[in-house]
Write an enzyme that holds these catalytic residues in place. Structure first.
Site, mmCIF file in Angstrom:
data_model
loop_
_atom_site.group_PDB
_atom_site.id
_atom_site.type_symbol
_atom_site.label_atom_id
_atom_site.label_comp_id
_atom_site.label_asym_id
_atom_site.label_seq_id
_atom_site.Cartn_x
_atom_site.Cartn_y
_atom_site.Cartn_z
ATOM 1 N N TYR A 258 0.879 -1.146 0.097
ATOM 2 C CA TYR A 258 0.152 0.103 -0.239
ATOM 3 C C TYR A 258 0.939 1.047 0.051
ATOM 4 O O TYR A 258 1.994 1.127 0.602
ATOM 5 C CB TYR A 258 -0.930 -0.040 1.171
ATOM 6 C CG TYR A 258 -2.275 -1.025 1.195
ATOM 7 C CD1 TYR A 258 -3.038 -0.909 0.469
ATOM 8 C CD2 TYR A 258 -1.962 -2.182 2.029
ATOM 9 C CE1 TYR A 258 -4.065 -1.726 0.182
ATOM 10 C CE2 TYR A 258 -2.911 -3.092 1.977
ATOM 11 C CZ TYR A 258 -4.219 -2.998 0.978
ATOM 12 O OH TYR A 258 -4.992 -3.776 0.855
ATOM 13 N N THR A 301 -11.258 0.061 -4.119
ATOM 14 C CA THR A 301 -10.291 0.823 -3.341
ATOM 15 C C THR A 301 -8.995 0.067 -3.119
ATOM 16 O O THR A 301 -8.026 0.491 -2.632
ATOM 17 C CB THR A 301 -10.809 0.982 -2.024
ATOM 18 O OG1 THR A 301 -11.431 -0.612 -1.532
ATOM 19 C CG2 THR A 301 -12.049 2.112 -1.997
ATOM 20 N N ASP A 302 -9.038 -1.562 -3.593
ATOM 21 C CA ASP A 302 -7.881 -2.224 -3.198
ATOM 22 C C ASP A 302 -6.862 -2.283 -4.267
ATOM 23 O O ASP A 302 -5.889 -3.235 -4.506
ATOM 24 C CB ASP A 302 -8.098 -3.676 -2.815
ATOM 25 C CG ASP A 302 -7.399 -4.104 -1.691
ATOM 26 O OD1 ASP A 302 -6.594 -3.550 -1.003
ATOM 27 O OD2 ASP A 302 -7.394 -5.512 -2.014
ATOM 28 N N ALA A 303 -6.599 -1.312 -5.320
ATOM 29 C CA ALA A 303 -5.785 -1.394 -6.395
ATOM 30 C C ALA A 303 -4.145 -0.947 -6.043
ATOM 31 O O ALA A 303 -3.813 0.140 -6.263
ATOM 32 C CB ALA A 303 -6.373 -0.711 -7.626
#
Ligand code: ADP
Ligand code: MG
Length: 434
Positions: A258, A301-303
Site C-alpha cells: 500500500y 479501493t484495493d488497487a
C-alpha cells in the site's frame, strides 16, 4: 534450511537464489540465460545486465511470490517442517507453480528436471475444498495432493486447478494450473460475486481484464479467474507466460504494497511502466491510467502495487497485464461513507470523501497527463460505466439475494457516476489552482 534455490523459466535455468552467511539472499544469473533470454527479464528489480544482485531485491522478489497472509505462511511452515520466516525454504515446497513462468527447485540441473501430472478432482472434492476454505481461510492447499502445491500472493483464500478437456484437475510436480479459485472473504457479503461483477463491468467499459465467472458446485460458489499467465495450445498442453507484480518490479516487500505503508503510488507505477521501455509502454501507461480512473469511479479501493502486473515478452519487453482482483466498495454502505480509502492516493489524499476531481487531475498530471486528457478519459469511462455494471449483472443470470446484491451495486454505481458527472460538468481548468 534451504541454502540454494534454482530459478527456471520454460525449463531453462535462469539463475540461483543463494543464502549468504549474513542471512541475506543473493541472486546470481546463469550466463547462458543472460545471453539467450532476449528482452525477457526475471524481474525489473534485478536486470540481467548485472550478473549478481544483493541487497533487498532477491528476498523481496521471493516474498512477493508467497501469500501476504501470516496465517497461511505459518501453516505452510508447519506443514513442510520449515521456518515460515524463510522464503527460500517455503518456496522449495510451493515454488513449482507460481505467478508468471518462474519455477523454483532445489535441483541444480541446466534443464528443470522432474515430472508433472494432472490428477482429476471430483465435483464433491472441489465443493468440499471451497467449504473448507470458508471454515478455515488459511487452508489453501488441497488435501492429498502435496505434489500439487502452488504459491500465489494475496491475502484472500484461494487455490488453483487446471482445466483440461472440460474437466478440473490438480496439477502436480511441474504441471501448470490454469485457473484461480477464490470463495470470497469472511465478513464481506457476496465478495466473490462482487469481484466477478466489477471485473466484468471493467471489461464491458473497455478495459483489458482477466476472464472470470462464478462457479457453482455442490451447493458452494466461488469466483474462478482464468490465468492470463498460462496459454493452452490446441493439443491441450499448457505453457507459462512470465509476469511479475509491481511490488516485484520495484523491488518492494509485500508488506509495503500500500502506498500509505511506503509502496508505490500512481506516478511510481507509471514511472516503472515507462522506465521499462517495452515497445508497448505507451499503451500500457494509458491502460494503467484508465484502470486508476475506473477504480476511482467504481470505488475499487484495493488497487495496490500487487494488484497490477507486467507481462514480460521476450521480444517486445514488459507490458501491463490484464487487470485482476478488482472489487467495488460501493455495495457496502459501512465502508463507503467515510471509511473508503484508496490503496493509492490522489494528490496525497486516500479517503474517498476527501478526493475531488481536481485531486485526480493533479495526480494524473504528476504521472504526465494533461488535464484535458484526464477529463476526456473520465467522460468516456463515465459514459460507459452504468451500462457496464448493468450488463455484468444481466449476463450473470442471478436470482434472489444475489440479484438483490447485484442490483445494489448497479444502483450505487449509477448514483456515483451521476455525482461525478456533475463534478465534471462544473469543471474548469482554473479549478486546479485551489
Ligand atoms: N487472472 C490472473 N492471471 C494470472 N495471475 C493472476 C490472475 N489473477 C491473479 N493473479 C496473481 O495471483 C495473485 C493473487 O490473486 P488476487 O486475485 O490478487 O488475490 P487476493 O484477492 O488475495 O489479493 C495476484 O497478485 C497475481 O499475481
Ligand atoms: Mg490481490
Amino acid at each position: 534450511m534451504t541454502s540454494q534455490l534454482t530459478a527456471y523459466i520454460d525449463s531453462a535455468r535462469v539463475g540461483w537464489f543463494l543464502r549468504e552467511s549474513s542471512g541475506g539472499i543473493r541472486f546470481v544469473y546463469d550466463d547462458d540465460w543472460r545471453a539467450s533470454a532476449g528482452r525477457l527479464e526475471l524481474t525489473l528489480s534485478m536486470p540481467k545486465s548485472r550478473r549478481q544482485h544483493d541487497g533487498e531485491a532477491p528476498a523481496n522478489f521471493l516474498w512477493n511470490l508467497l501469500p501476504d497472509n501470516e496465517a497461511v505462511l505459518e501453516r505452510w511452515g508447519a506443514r513442510f517442517g520449515v521456518s515460515p520466516r524463510n522464503p527460500m525454504s517455503l518456496l522449495s515446497h510451493v515454488g513449482m507453480d507460481t505467478a508468471g513462468a518462474v519455477q523454483l527447485s532445489e535441483s541444480d540441473a541446466t534443464d528443470l528436471p522432474g515430472e508433472g501430472a494432472l490428477e482429476a478432482i471430483s465435483d464433491e472434492d472441489l465443493a468440499a475444498h471451497i467449504r473448507q476454505l470458508r471454515k478455515d481461510p488459511s487452508d489453501w492447499l488441497l488435501p492429498g495432493h502435496s505434489q500439487g502445491a502452488f504459491s500465489l500472493a494475496g491475502a484472500q483464500s484461494k487455490f488453483t486447478l487446471a482445466r483440461i478437456d472440460g474437466a478440473w484437475a490438480v496439477p502436480t510436480g511441474r504441471s501448470a494450473s490454469t485457473h484461480i479459485f477464490k470463495p470470497g472473504i469472511q465478513g464481506l457479503e457476496f465478495g466473490d460475486l462482487n469481484e466477478h461483477l466489477t471485473m466484468s463491468a471493467a471489461a464491458a467499459a473497455g478495459l483489458d481484464v482477466a476472464e472470470s465467472r462464478i462457479l457453482r458446485v455442490g451447493g458452494e460458489h466461488a469466483i474462478v479467474v482464468e490465468r492470463y499467465d498460462r496459454v493452452t495450445d490446441q493439443s491441450g498442453s499448457v505453457s507459462r507466460v512470465h509476469q511479475e507484480d509491481l511490488a516485484q518490479a520495484l523491488g518492494v516487500h509485500p508488506a509495503l504494497k500500500y502506498q500509505a505503508e511506503g509502496g508505490p503510488g500512481v506516478h511510481g507505477v507509471m514511472n516503472a511502466i515507462l522506465g521499462s521501455r517495452g515497445r508497448d509502454s505507451a499503451k500500457s501507461a494509458s491502460a494503467f491510467v484508465d484502470a486508476v480512473l475506473f477504480n476511482w469511479i467504481a470505488l475499487g479501493t484495493d488497487a495496490h502495487a500487487k494488484n497490477y502486473s507486467l507481462i514480460h515478452d521476450p521480444r517486445r519487453g514488459p507490458r501491463l497485464a490484464p487487470l485482476y482482483d478488482v472489487t467495488s466498495a460501493l455495495p457496502y454502505p459501512a465502508f463507503n461513507n467515510r471509511n473508503a480509502r484508496f490503496a493509492m492516493s490522489f494528490d496525497r489524499r486516500y479517503k474517498d470523501f476527501e478526493i475531488e476531481l481536481r485531486h485526480v487531475v493533479r495526480e494524473c498530471a504528476r504521472a504526465g497527463l494533461g488535464p484535458d486528457d484526464v477529463i476526456d478519459r473520465l467522460r468516456s469511462l463515465i459514459a460507459r460505466v452504468p451500462d457496464a455494471f448493468s450488463s455484468a449483472k444481466a449476463e450473470s443470470e442471478l436470482d434472489g439475494d444475489e440479484a438483490a446484491f447485484a442490483g445494489r451495486l448497479v444502483n450505487a454505481a449509477e448514483s456515483r457516476v451521476n455525482r461525478l458527472r456533475r463534478e465534471i460538468r462544473r469543471w474548469r481548468g482554473d479549478d486546479l489552482d485551489g
